[in-house]
Design an enzyme around this catalytic site. Structure first.
Site, mmCIF file in Angstrom:
data_model
loop_
_atom_site.group_PDB
_atom_site.id
_atom_site.type_symbol
_atom_site.label_atom_id
_atom_site.label_comp_id
_atom_site.label_asym_id
_atom_site.label_seq_id
_atom_site.Cartn_x
_atom_site.Cartn_y
_atom_site.Cartn_z
ATOM 1 N N ARG A 197 59.327 41.733 31.166
ATOM 2 C CA ARG A 197 60.186 40.802 31.899
ATOM 3 C C ARG A 197 60.752 41.420 33.185
ATOM 4 O O ARG A 197 61.420 40.745 33.970
ATOM 5 C CB ARG A 197 61.361 40.362 31.023
ATOM 6 N N GLU A 224 42.050 26.177 45.620
ATOM 7 C CA GLU A 224 42.661 26.994 44.576
ATOM 8 C C GLU A 224 41.987 26.718 43.225
ATOM 9 O O GLU A 224 41.737 27.645 42.445
ATOM 10 C CB GLU A 224 44.176 26.707 44.532
ATOM 11 N N HIS A 271 28.670 17.230 55.402
ATOM 12 C CA HIS A 271 28.008 17.991 56.473
ATOM 13 C C HIS A 271 27.241 19.181 55.912
ATOM 14 O O HIS A 271 27.172 20.222 56.555
ATOM 15 C CB HIS A 271 29.051 18.471 57.489
#
Ligand code: F6R
Length: 610
Positions: A28, A482, A505
């Site tokens: 932590r 992402e 494209h």
């Protein structure tokens, strides 16, 4: 995100037990730690900067006397890692010691009034106001539990605290919005941020709820509800539950992997990040506004956060921002930018060498460097002129998840402040945007709760596919990129994240029957164009997987698979929510293909090679 532990033993020395508990909470935070015990009317403290084992080698925590103690492992938020800022913190008379996890939002005001009343505060932390307030409260209240209760109504923000005093009979703990559990053993009673802290001593645990206080003595735990007046109402005893987890499971909060735990931690991380002080964001935004050119520099997932924020800066603040992959920066912007440019450098670790290398070059050119990082005292903080810290807590899974959403939240808040400065947002409009942003932690919670199993099924359905497209327009292009990065790095599946409009494209040449195309399609102004892109893919017999609003009937009808999102999620902040199904998709695809999502091959949490 720090770790706290408190223990009251029936007999024996508490300090070695607390030290070992802190080791199990080290995930932590680990930039400093400390232990306080009480014995024969005196408080003993050892604390320092650094990892627990190193401090123990130097100071010998185990020599602290007494059966009651508290411990803390710190992940710095207010003030850099140092002995002075390490917990426990004490009052002026050395009678009270406190450990705290959370953020006290109004600490500045509290601190100033304590100083006015003659208190001497030694650290830069928000926590230190607590022992001094309790010191005052103990002047008119006899019992520690009452003294703690009396001061808590004035604390704004979040806290899990454990407090001891020289009376040496009890340990008091309380909680608001930060985790705190009680452990009920046969030879001792405990409070801690997480189960692993006391798991070797007891499996019997109770969750302390928001607004509750517990008083632990050698006889057991008494629970109270905190009244808004600062009084206490004793609660009837509650049945503890018995934890069945192994230690390894407990460290992962019961999840099989850190990555899954961290995905689930996102609402909390977001909430903490949205608590960054307004004045700090304002200062950052003012600095940005002073410069003619704004350029973001980052790598990997952090780069995707900057890509998304370009749209926020443009649409909310009316400011154009460049966004450059860090490793490319020396080739393109080092020589063209100077002191009229401000660089927003984003890095969760603060140690990515590509980013540091880019910043060194840009600094030499005279650019102002503003850093956004999750790691206090990291190298980027030393290069930067100013730093904003995301509040995600340590991220252990190699793939960035909660740090990504906190970066987005930070950049979103910045863009609103900037919008007010540039005049693009009137004060009322800015307040509405903040309102929308502040609703996202709850929305994220509902996405996580309601969509995980659906995405798991989707991963199962498509797991054998060798290649994916992830497409989005506008701000969703960043989300799509992402999503592709996540599935590539975790499930080792080829994936391309592309602007949806650009797919015709070239990339479309790859599409044939059954080719999976994931569309990230919130109901924003790009939706009517994305509809066309879906039709183009559909007519080539692609499998369409769409993440869109639950109210978007047309897209739902056109798609083979849909992950529906709450329609109340604001479009301009949509990546914060829309990325979650993509994180789950990558996670479950990795699991189904037999790979460890926490340690993907060839990757490291901090990439320190150029
Ligand atoms: C992907 C991931 C990496 C990092 C990149 C930058 O899941 O974690 O792409 O985003 O290495 O790292 P930081 O943000 O530490 O600079």
């Amino acid at each position: 995100m720090c770790g706290i532990i408190g223990a009251v033993l029936v007999q024996g020395l508490v300090a070695p037990l607390i030290r070992q508990s802190l080791k199990r909470l080290e995930y932590r935070g680990y930039d400093s730690s400390g232990i306080a015990t009480v014995n024969a009317g005196r408080i003993y403290i050892k604390k320092d900067k650094g990892k627990i084992d190193d401090i123990h080698r130097r100071l010998n925590f185990d020599a602290l006397p007494g059966v009651i103690g508290i411990g803390h492992t710190r992940w710095a938020t207010h003030g850099p890692p140092s002995r002075q800022n390490a917990h426990p913190h004490i009052d002026c008379s050395n009678r009270i010691a406190v450990v705290h996890n959370g953020i006290i939002e109004n600490y500045q005001e509290l601190r100033e009034s304590l100083v006015d009343r003659g208190h001497i505060l030694l650290s830069e932390t928000d926590t230190e106001v607590l022992p001094h307030l309790i010191e005052e409260s103990l002047q008119t209240t006899k019992e520690l539990v009452q003294a703690v209760a009396k001061i808590l109504p004035q604390i704004e923000g979040s806290y899990a605290i454990a407090v001891l005093d020289t009376s040496g009979t009890a340990l008091v703990c309380a909680r608001k919005e930060s985790p705190l559990l009680l452990g009920l053993g046969t030879t001792g009673f405990y409070c801690a941020s997480d189960v692993p802290a006391f798991l070797p001593m007891t499996r019997k645990t109770l969750v302390l709820e928001d607004g509750e206080i517990a008083c632990l003595t050698a006889q057991g735990a008494v629970l109270y509800r905190l009244l808004s007046t600062g009084g206490l109402a004793q609660l009837p005893p509650r049945q503890p539950t018995t934890v069945q987890w192994t230690l390894d499971m407990a460290e992962k909060g019961g999840y099989p992997h850190f990555m899954l735990k961290e995905i689930h931690e996102q609402p909390r991380a977001l909430l903490d990040t949205l608590r960054i002080r307004k004045e700090k964001l304002q200062k950052f935004a003012e600095e940005i506004n002073k410069h003619q050119t704004v350029c973001a520099v980052a790598a990997g997932t952090s780069y995707h956060a900057t890509l998304a924020s370009r749209y926020m800066f443009s649409q909310i603040a009316g400011r154009f921002m460049h966004s450059v992959v860090a490793s490319e920066s020396p080739e393109i912007i080092d020589t063209s930018l100077g002191n009229d440019a401000v660089i927003i450098a984003v890095s969760q670790s603060g140690e990515t060498i590509d980013t540091l290398h880019a910043l060194k070059g840009l600094k030499r050119q005279g650019c102002t460097i503003l850093a956004i990082t999750n790691t206090v005292d990291s190298s980027i903080t030393r290069l930067a002129d100013d730093v904003l810290y995301t509040q995600a807590g340590p991220e252990i899974g190699v793939a960035a998840t909660k740090t990504f959403v906190t970066q987005l939240a930070c950049l979103a808040s910045l863009s609103i402040h900037l919008g007010e400065i540039t005049g693009k947002q009137k004060h009322r409009e800015a307040s509405e945007l903040f309102l929308k942003l502040n609703k996202i932690p709850d929305l994220l919670q509902s996405i996580i709760r309601n969509r995980e199993s659906l995405v798991k099924e989707t991963a199962q359905q498509y797991v054998a596919k060798p290649s994916f497209f992830f497409l989005g327009r506008g701000i969703s292009r960043a989300t799509a990129m992402e999503g592709a990065l996540k599935i590539k790095e975790l499930a080792y599946v080829h994936a391309e994240g592309y602007p949806a409009g650009e797919s015709k494209h070239g990339p479309i040449a790859l599409v044939e029957e059954g080719f999976p195309v994931v569309f990230v399609a919130p109901n924003d102004r790009t939706r009517r164009f994305i509809l066309g892109n879906i039709m183009e893919m559909k007519s080539r017999l692609a499998e369409i997987i769409t993440i869109c609003s639950s109210e978007d009937e047309r897209l739902i009808e056109l798609s083979d698979r849909v992950v529906a999102m709450p329609p109340t999620l604001s479009n301009i902040f949509s990546p914060i929510g829309y990325v979650v199904p993509l994180q789950f998709l990558a996670y479950y695809a990795a699991i189904q293909r037999g790979f460890s999502p926490d340690q993907p091959r060839n990757l490291a949490k901090a990439v320190t090679v150029l």
